[in-house]
Design an enzyme around this catalytic site. Structure first.
Site, PDB file in Angstrom:
ATOM      1  N   TYR A  19      37.452  46.176  40.963  1.00 21.97           N
ATOM      2  CA  TYR A  19      38.071  45.680  39.739  1.00 21.97           C
ATOM      3  C   TYR A  19      37.526  46.435  38.516  1.00 21.97           C
ATOM      4  O   TYR A  19      38.213  46.572  37.517  1.00 21.97           O
ATOM      5  CB  TYR A  19      37.754  44.187  39.550  1.00 21.97           C
ATOM      6  CG  TYR A  19      38.632  43.217  40.311  1.00 21.97           C
ATOM      7  CD1 TYR A  19      39.472  43.621  41.342  1.00 21.97           C
ATOM      8  CD2 TYR A  19      38.609  41.855  39.986  1.00 21.97           C
ATOM      9  CE1 TYR A  19      40.261  42.704  42.029  1.00 21.97           C
ATOM     10  CE2 TYR A  19      39.396  40.933  40.662  1.00 21.97           C
ATOM     11  CZ  TYR A  19      40.214  41.353  41.688  1.00 21.97           C
ATOM     12  OH  TYR A  19      40.996  40.436  42.354  1.00 21.97           O
ATOM     13  N   GLY A  20      36.266  46.835  38.621  1.00 18.95           N
ATOM     14  CA  GLY A  20      35.540  47.382  37.469  1.00 18.95           C
ATOM     15  C   GLY A  20      36.253  48.432  36.629  1.00 18.95           C
ATOM     16  O   GLY A  20      36.181  48.388  35.404  1.00 18.95           O
ATOM     17  N   CYS A  77      31.390  37.188  40.617  1.00 19.37           N
ATOM     18  CA  CYS A  77      31.813  38.527  40.207  1.00 19.37           C
ATOM     19  C   CYS A  77      31.554  38.652  38.709  1.00 19.37           C
ATOM     20  O   CYS A  77      32.085  37.855  37.920  1.00 19.37           O
ATOM     21  CB  CYS A  77      33.307  38.674  40.509  1.00 19.37           C
ATOM     22  SG  CYS A  77      34.023  40.224  39.923  1.00 19.37           S
ATOM     23  N   ASN A  78      30.737  39.613  38.326  1.00 16.35           N
ATOM     24  CA  ASN A  78      30.420  39.800  36.902  1.00 16.35           C
ATOM     25  C   ASN A  78      31.646  40.260  36.117  1.00 16.35           C
ATOM     26  O   ASN A  78      31.857  39.855  34.982  1.00 16.35           O
ATOM     27  CB  ASN A  78      29.321  40.852  36.741  1.00 16.35           C
ATOM     28  CG  ASN A  78      27.965  40.354  37.179  1.00 16.35           C
ATOM     29  OD1 ASN A  78      27.154  39.932  36.370  1.00 16.35           O
ATOM     30  ND2 ASN A  78      27.700  40.383  38.469  1.00 16.35           N
ATOM     31  N   THR A  79      32.440  41.128  36.737  1.00 15.82           N
ATOM     32  CA  THR A  79      33.593  41.701  36.038  1.00 15.82           C
ATOM     33  C   THR A  79      34.600  40.604  35.690  1.00 15.82           C
ATOM     34  O   THR A  79      35.075  40.515  34.556  1.00 15.82           O
ATOM     35  CB  THR A  79      34.247  42.783  36.926  1.00 15.82           C
ATOM     36  OG1 THR A  79      33.213  43.677  37.367  1.00 15.82           O
ATOM     37  CG2 THR A  79      35.285  43.570  36.179  1.00 15.82           C
ATOM     38  N   GLU A  87      31.740  48.389  49.411  1.00 13.01           N
ATOM     39  CA  GLU A  87      32.997  47.981  50.059  1.00 13.01           C
ATOM     40  C   GLU A  87      33.270  48.798  51.319  1.00 13.01           C
ATOM     41  O   GLU A  87      33.842  48.301  52.275  1.00 13.01           O
ATOM     42  CB  GLU A  87      34.187  48.139  49.090  1.00 13.01           C
ATOM     43  CG  GLU A  87      34.304  47.043  48.038  1.00 13.01           C
ATOM     44  CD  GLU A  87      34.645  45.665  48.612  1.00 13.01           C
ATOM     45  OE1 GLU A  87      35.500  45.570  49.489  1.00 13.01           O
ATOM     46  OE2 GLU A  87      34.024  44.677  48.158  1.00 13.01           O
ATOM     47  N   CYS A 114      26.262  43.276  38.820  1.00 11.56           N
ATOM     48  CA  CYS A 114      27.450  43.323  39.678  1.00 11.56           C
ATOM     49  C   CYS A 114      26.988  42.749  40.999  1.00 11.56           C
ATOM     50  O   CYS A 114      25.934  43.139  41.518  1.00 11.56           O
ATOM     51  CB  CYS A 114      27.938  44.761  39.860  1.00 11.56           C
ATOM     52  SG  CYS A 114      29.210  44.936  41.137  1.00 11.56           S
ATOM     53  N   THR A 115      27.760  41.803  41.540  1.00  8.29           N
ATOM     54  CA  THR A 115      27.298  41.113  42.747  1.00  8.29           C
ATOM     55  C   THR A 115      27.285  42.019  43.982  1.00  8.29           C
ATOM     56  O   THR A 115      26.710  41.659  45.003  1.00  8.29           O
ATOM     57  CB  THR A 115      28.155  39.861  43.009  1.00  8.29           C
ATOM     58  OG1 THR A 115      29.545  40.243  43.001  1.00  8.29           O
ATOM     59  CG2 THR A 115      27.902  38.802  41.955  1.00  8.29           C
ATOM     60  N   HIS A 116      27.912  43.179  43.888  1.00  9.41           N
ATOM     61  CA  HIS A 116      27.837  44.133  45.004  1.00  9.41           C
ATOM     62  C   HIS A 116      26.445  44.797  45.084  1.00  9.41           C
ATOM     63  O   HIS A 116      26.030  45.252  46.146  1.00  9.41           O
ATOM     64  CB  HIS A 116      28.875  45.241  44.840  1.00  9.41           C
ATOM     65  CG  HIS A 116      30.270  44.848  45.237  1.00  9.41           C
ATOM     66  ND1 HIS A 116      31.048  43.984  44.495  1.00  9.41           N
ATOM     67  CD2 HIS A 116      31.035  45.226  46.301  1.00  9.41           C
ATOM     68  CE1 HIS A 116      32.236  43.852  45.083  1.00  9.41           C
ATOM     69  NE2 HIS A 116      32.249  44.586  46.180  1.00  9.41           N
TER      70      HIS A 116
HETATM   71  N1  DGL Z   1      31.373  42.390  42.394  1.00 10.02           N
HETATM   72  C1  DGL Z   1      31.978  42.580  41.151  1.00 10.02           C
HETATM   73  C2  DGL Z   1      31.070  42.369  39.973  1.00 10.02           C
HETATM   74  O1  DGL Z   1      30.150  41.610  40.080  1.00 10.02           O
HETATM   75  C3  DGL Z   1      33.001  43.651  40.938  1.00 10.02           C
HETATM   76  C4  DGL Z   1      32.869  44.998  41.553  1.00 10.02           C
HETATM   77  C5  DGL Z   1      34.187  45.733  41.378  1.00 10.02           C
HETATM   78  O2  DGL Z   1      35.151  45.314  42.002  1.00 10.02           O
HETATM   79  O3  DGL Z   1      34.265  46.679  40.580  1.00 10.02           O
HETATM   80  O4  DGL Z   1      31.297  42.887  38.915  1.00 10.02           O
END
Ligand code: DGL
Length: 271
Positions: free
Chosen positions: A42-43, A73-75, A152, A183-185
């Site tokens: 999403y970022g 998700c932070n975004t 991912e 970012c949770t990733h």
């Molecule tokens: N996991 C997501 C976050 O915390 C978004 C990562 C992404 O999709 O760009 O921002």
């Protein structure tokens, strides 16, 4: 008591870092998770699109009769949390406020670094929230657009990951005492990030920090799940391939979980 599940949303597998902490701290709570891996990351997307997608994930979770929604998700939190939280009758939590408070608490020298997706960093939300609470903190933010795609595609242990993390974090090395994984990733890349930043830097996992807030809200609204009832039946959904999601999830959560494919309802104009 409220035996309905807690809903989690993320652009993909990143929210599993929040789920792992929830399973550890609140093992009686039931989880419904939706990850939009088909459209991750999403970022780099425009705010309006992220907002639309986030509403689709929220509406999906609402069909599962959840008692609370966690933006894992932070975004999505940066773009849509305020708006969604105003419109829903159930509690909606984001990861940015807990991450900001934890960074302030842990910082010994007042130098905080924040890494996140292009949208989270462009929104400047961590800087704003941290400064609003503790104006004396110095905040340096850095977008790391290559990290979420590495996670991912399950390449977290690869030599490519090491190289990308090393090169991306170079501007922050030696400059901060605390680094927010905004970012949770990113907690899936934690060993590499810690190695690059050095052992003296404290890493803050924004998602894990938000589990304390989940617990506080469950107590405040008295909506904890009863411990006398049946065992929990977690449900995980992805918009992409369930097998790929499952592979990452099993490694990360250290347990087998059921993963189903989900199709999101796109309701244009009904937001
Ligand atoms: N996991 C997501 C976050 O915390 C978004 C990562 C992404 O999709 O760009 O921002």
């Amino acid at each position: 008591m409220d035996n309905r599940p807690i809903g989690f949303l993320d652009s993909g597998v990143g929210g599993l870092t929040v789920v792992r902490e929830l399973m550890r701290q609140l093992p009686h709570e039931e989880i419904v998770y939706i990850g939009d891996s088909a459209r991750a990351p999403y970022g780099p997307r425009p705010a309006e699109q992220i907002r639309e997608y986030t509403w689709e994930l929220v509406n999906f979770l609402l069909t599962k009769n959840v008692k609370m929604i966690v933006f894992a998700c932070n975004t999505a939190t940066a773009v849509a949390w305020e708006e969604v939280k105003e419109k829903l009758k159930i509690p909606v939590l984001g990861v940015i406020l807990p991450g900001s408070s934890a960074a302030i608490k842990s910082s010994t020298g007042g130098k905080i670094g924040v890494i996140g997706t292009p949208m989270t960093i462009a929104s400047d939300i961590y800087n704003e929230k941290i400064k609003a609470l503790a104006p004396q903190m110095e905040v340096q933010s850095l977008a790391c657009p290559k990290f979420a795609p590495l996670v991912e595609s399950n390449q977290i242990a690869s030599s490519v990951a090491k190289k990308v993390v090393y090169e991306s974090l170079a501007p922050l090395v030696g400059k901060v005492d605390t680094l927010v994984l905004g970012c949770t990733h990113y907690p899936l890349l934690r060993p590499i990030i810690q190695n690059v930043m050095g052992p003296q830097v404290t890493l803050i996992d924004s998602g894990a920090e938000c589990v304390r807030d989940i617990s506080v809200l469950l107590n405040y609204f008295q909506i904890n799940r009863s411990r006398d009832g049946e065992g929990v039946k977690h449900r995980f959904y992805t918009t992409a391939n369930p097998e790929s999601f499952k592979m990452i999830a099993i490694n990360w959560l250290d347990q087998d979980i059921p993963v189903e494919h989900a199709t999101l309802l796109v309701k244009k104009g009904e937001k």
